[in-house]
Design a protein around this motif. Sequence first.
Motif, PDB file in Angstrom:
ATOM      1  N   ALA A  82       0.879  -1.175   0.000  1.00 47.47           N
ATOM      2  CA  ALA A  82       0.000   0.000   0.000  1.00 47.47           C
ATOM      3  C   ALA A  82       0.913   1.220   0.000  1.00 47.47           C
ATOM      4  O   ALA A  82       1.995   1.184   0.586  1.00 47.47           O
ATOM      5  CB  ALA A  82      -0.891   0.009   1.237  1.00 47.47           C
ATOM      6  N   GLY A  94      -0.515  -0.270 -10.497  1.00 46.98           N
ATOM      7  CA  GLY A  94      -0.221  -0.660 -11.873  1.00 46.98           C
ATOM      8  C   GLY A  94      -0.864   0.237 -12.923  1.00 46.98           C
ATOM      9  O   GLY A  94      -0.815  -0.088 -14.109  1.00 46.98           O
ATOM     10  N   ASP A 538     -12.910   5.401   1.394  1.00 46.89           N
ATOM     11  CA  ASP A 538     -11.763   4.737   0.733  1.00 46.89           C
ATOM     12  C   ASP A 538     -12.203   3.323   0.395  1.00 46.89           C
ATOM     13  O   ASP A 538     -13.404   3.001   0.490  1.00 46.89           O
ATOM     14  CB  ASP A 538     -10.498   4.781   1.624  1.00 46.89           C
ATOM     15  CG  ASP A 538     -10.689   4.114   2.985  1.00 46.89           C
ATOM     16  OD1 ASP A 538     -11.565   3.237   3.098  1.00 46.89           O
ATOM     17  OD2 ASP A 538      -9.955   4.459   3.926  1.00 46.89           O
ATOM     18  N   ALA A 552     -10.481   3.360 -10.153  1.00 50.13           N
ATOM     19  CA  ALA A 552     -11.544   4.021 -10.920  1.00 50.13           C
ATOM     20  C   ALA A 552     -12.799   4.130 -10.054  1.00 50.13           C
ATOM     21  O   ALA A 552     -13.421   5.208  -9.970  1.00 50.13           O
ATOM     22  CB  ALA A 552     -11.835   3.238 -12.200  1.00 50.13           C
TER      23      ALA A 552
HETATM   24  P1  FAD Z   1      -4.767   4.792  -0.342  1.00 52.89           P
HETATM   25  O1  FAD Z   1      -4.652   5.352  -1.695  1.00 52.89           O
HETATM   26  O2  FAD Z   1      -3.812   3.724   0.049  1.00 52.89           O
HETATM   27  O3  FAD Z   1      -4.657   6.020   0.658  1.00 52.89           O
HETATM   28  C1  FAD Z   1      -4.475   5.895   2.033  1.00 52.89           C
HETATM   29  C2  FAD Z   1      -3.538   6.991   2.496  1.00 52.89           C
HETATM   30  O4  FAD Z   1      -3.606   7.096   3.915  1.00 52.89           O
HETATM   31  C3  FAD Z   1      -2.085   6.714   2.155  1.00 52.89           C
HETATM   32  O5  FAD Z   1      -1.520   7.849   1.551  1.00 52.89           O
HETATM   33  C4  FAD Z   1      -1.436   6.420   3.510  1.00 52.89           C
HETATM   34  O6  FAD Z   1      -0.082   6.786   3.593  1.00 52.89           O
HETATM   35  C5  FAD Z   1      -2.305   7.236   4.432  1.00 52.89           C
HETATM   36  N1  FAD Z   1      -2.327   6.748   5.815  1.00 52.89           N
HETATM   37  C6  FAD Z   1      -2.497   5.468   6.235  1.00 52.89           C
HETATM   38  N2  FAD Z   1      -2.516   5.412   7.573  1.00 52.89           N
HETATM   39  C7  FAD Z   1      -2.362   6.684   8.020  1.00 52.89           C
HETATM   40  C8  FAD Z   1      -2.315   7.270   9.311  1.00 52.89           C
HETATM   41  N3  FAD Z   1      -2.441   6.539  10.425  1.00 52.89           N
HETATM   42  N4  FAD Z   1      -2.140   8.624   9.403  1.00 52.89           N
HETATM   43  C9  FAD Z   1      -2.025   9.389   8.274  1.00 52.89           C
HETATM   44  N5  FAD Z   1      -2.071   8.866   7.033  1.00 52.89           N
HETATM   45  C10 FAD Z   1      -2.251   7.534   6.913  1.00 52.89           C
HETATM   46  N6  FAD Z   1      -5.821  -0.191  -8.689  1.00 52.89           N
HETATM   47  C11 FAD Z   1      -6.081   0.215  -9.953  1.00 52.89           C
HETATM   48  O7  FAD Z   1      -7.112   0.843 -10.187  1.00 52.89           O
HETATM   49  N7  FAD Z   1      -5.233  -0.084 -10.983  1.00 52.89           N
HETATM   50  C12 FAD Z   1      -4.075  -0.779 -10.775  1.00 52.89           C
HETATM   51  O8  FAD Z   1      -3.334  -1.036 -11.720  1.00 52.89           O
HETATM   52  C13 FAD Z   1      -3.773  -1.188  -9.446  1.00 52.89           C
HETATM   53  N8  FAD Z   1      -2.623  -1.841  -9.181  1.00 52.89           N
HETATM   54  C14 FAD Z   1      -2.234  -1.988  -7.880  1.00 52.89           C
HETATM   55  C15 FAD Z   1      -0.936  -2.411  -7.598  1.00 52.89           C
HETATM   56  C16 FAD Z   1      -0.489  -2.449  -6.292  1.00 52.89           C
HETATM   57  C17 FAD Z   1       0.929  -2.876  -6.001  1.00 52.89           C
HETATM   58  C18 FAD Z   1      -1.353  -2.083  -5.229  1.00 52.89           C
HETATM   59  C19 FAD Z   1      -0.859  -2.119  -3.807  1.00 52.89           C
HETATM   60  C20 FAD Z   1      -2.655  -1.706  -5.496  1.00 52.89           C
HETATM   61  C21 FAD Z   1      -3.101  -1.639  -6.805  1.00 52.89           C
HETATM   62  N9  FAD Z   1      -4.376  -1.169  -7.120  1.00 52.89           N
HETATM   63  C22 FAD Z   1      -4.679  -0.852  -8.410  1.00 52.89           C
HETATM   64  C23 FAD Z   1      -5.338  -0.881  -6.054  1.00 52.89           C
HETATM   65  C24 FAD Z   1      -5.523   0.608  -5.767  1.00 52.89           C
HETATM   66  O9  FAD Z   1      -4.365   1.337  -6.098  1.00 52.89           O
HETATM   67  C25 FAD Z   1      -5.903   0.832  -4.309  1.00 52.89           C
HETATM   68  O10 FAD Z   1      -6.970  -0.008  -3.969  1.00 52.89           O
HETATM   69  C26 FAD Z   1      -6.319   2.278  -4.052  1.00 52.89           C
HETATM   70  O11 FAD Z   1      -5.329   3.174  -4.484  1.00 52.89           O
HETATM   71  C27 FAD Z   1      -6.632   2.482  -2.593  1.00 52.89           C
HETATM   72  O12 FAD Z   1      -7.127   3.787  -2.394  1.00 52.89           O
HETATM   73  P2  FAD Z   1      -7.560   4.271  -0.927  1.00 52.89           P
HETATM   74  O13 FAD Z   1      -8.029   5.658  -1.054  1.00 52.89           O
HETATM   75  O14 FAD Z   1      -8.469   3.255  -0.353  1.00 52.89           O
HETATM   76  O15 FAD Z   1      -6.237   4.194  -0.058  1.00 52.89           O
END
Ligand code: FAD
Length: 570
Positions: A82, A94, A538, A552
């Motif tokens: 992550a 990706g 999220d 997306a």
């Molecule tokens: P995140 O984008 O992870 O945001 C959470 C944020 O909170 C982070 O910046 C983190 O640092 C911060 N945070 C966490 N804990 C704390 C805390 N205690 N205090 C302050 N800040 C904190 N999805 C696609 O659509 N296409 C792809 O090709 C794809 N490939 C992937 C490849 C990999 C290796 C991974 C890991 C995921 C992939 N995904 C892909 C999935 C997608 O990227 C994630 O599901 C999505 O970005 C998650 O979004 P979010 O808003 O839930 O969390």
Amino acid sequence: ESAGVYDFVIVGGGTAGLVIANRLSENSYTSVAVIEAGDLVFDNKNVTTVDGYGLAFGTEIDWQYESAPQAYAGNKTQTLRAGKALGGTSTINGLAYLRAQAAQINAWEHLGNDGWNWESLLPYYKQSEHFQIPTEQQCAAGTTYDVAVHGTTGPLKTGWPNALQGKDVTSLINATYTSLGLPYIEEANDGSMRGFTRYPVTVDQGLNVREDAGRAYYLPIQNRTNLDLYTNSFVQRMTWDEASTNSTPRVNGVMYTDASGKQRTITAKKEVILSAGALRSPLILEYSGIGSSDILGQHGIKVKVDLPFVGENLQDQTTGAGAYSSNTSFSGTADYVGYFSVADIFGNDTYDLNCTVRDSLLQYAASVVEASNGVLDQKVMEKLFMIHHDLIFKDQIPISEILVTPGENRMDFSYWGLLPFSRGSIHIQSNDSTTPAAINPNYFQLDYDLKQQIGTAKAVRKLAGSDALCDVVTGELSPGLQSVPLNASDEVWAQAVKDSYRSNYHYISTAAMMAQDLGGVVDTNLLVYGVDNVRVVDASVIPFQVCGHLTATIYAIAERAAEAIKNRYY
Ligand code: FAD
């Protein structure tokens, strides 16, 4: 020491968090703070390089959480990646921009989410998107699209990378997918995904860099004076408004450690929005006293809101790989994807599989209930699994994704099951927020998940051995005919699948948007049940897996959540 007073405090400047920050701060009278554990990465080559998938893994911007030993897969742990940076996981992912199958978003409505369906989400997908129309050259290389389903004026740049693999490769790969009876689809993002195509990605074509949430939603508005960003700042928990006379408990801010290591508080007059990701937001709820009273009690945390489903329902997918040697070197970006239905993978055996799975649903529910220590309910899980079953066998939405990457003297395939039934959980293990959580996705807990993955691994071998590729592919490197002979039994395939799988990094549902009696943690406005002013926005809120990749859909959900927040206050 207090860092300041804001209307809204957003925890996590990631994929979803920055959408909220951008939209709420559009109103210059609204003050917004974003607290992000990571740093800015606009100049980090491991992030910006368009073809650089994997470069950031294991670096300081990868949380690399570790799962519990996986009981159904040889007791090995898994690395759960992550992003820890402004932009969150969108900075290390990706890049694939692929939404979902309409029927599966429509299914959300059957989970107590009135008004959440494909048609009502589509405008938000578009609102987030700035689709860059392919150039003539890209069209010649084989990109197709329907501009009507894309947004062209939103913040997030999507499209195809500049250096695409050319027409010859495309014809080869198209013939390969066709050999398994899969139809070509012109547009993968219109809600109907079965078939194969060249998929778009999140890319800034002009700058030739990755388009992540930071670049799309933060950079253009970084100078707004009503928006403050706190980087390298780690949130421990929310603080409660003990003086509130509201009948439902209210929070009034968060506690965090700032970049210099100092303990601080920050005040939220209106709301706190948790956008720390599916493997963090539920933990912040627990540290704040929102969760199962049993679990909070074990760690001496005072229960403010007894909400047993926090951290339950964790769902992820598993990825497998097939590697082949080739007599040809291909260069340029490969972005070929095939989405297969159950009938595409299992052919004449689909009927039997349908019966076996249907007859197993009660037992699947019982296993999941037992693994949750009785937190989940048998009847509820039967209902959820019936919906899940029908998506696979009645609606025949895609169950498997297979990507083909032609490279330097090799041809790589990666594949994953889109709709596993297995469910696990994530919970705190102490009252210290720096202690790693117990994360258990329970990969391969339920036998459909393994059968699906074996069926797909066999389909990969068929693709590699198709007439279309016979002049190009020269041998199987992995799994390899020594360990998995051509006539291998399913037991042998199962072992190979379990020995070599990894997490697909699509964690969801740990604070699910569902009716509370179905195991939901947030309502249709993404407000946490039993709390007046906390939302989770999220991947945690996605109740069922999506066939596309997650960002997306997360961008769309966040756009919609921002509107719900504005509707409440303006
Ligand atoms: P995140 O984008 O992870 O945001 C959470 C944020 O909170 C982070 O910046 C983190 O640092 C911060 N945070 C966490 N804990 C704390 C805390 N205690 N205090 C302050 N800040 C904190 N999805 C696609 O659509 N296409 C792809 O090709 C794809 N490939 C992937 C490849 C990999 C290796 C991974 C890991 C995921 C992939 N995904 C892909 C999935 C997608 O990227 C994630 O599901 C999505 O970005 C998650 O979004 P979010 O808003 O839930 O969390």
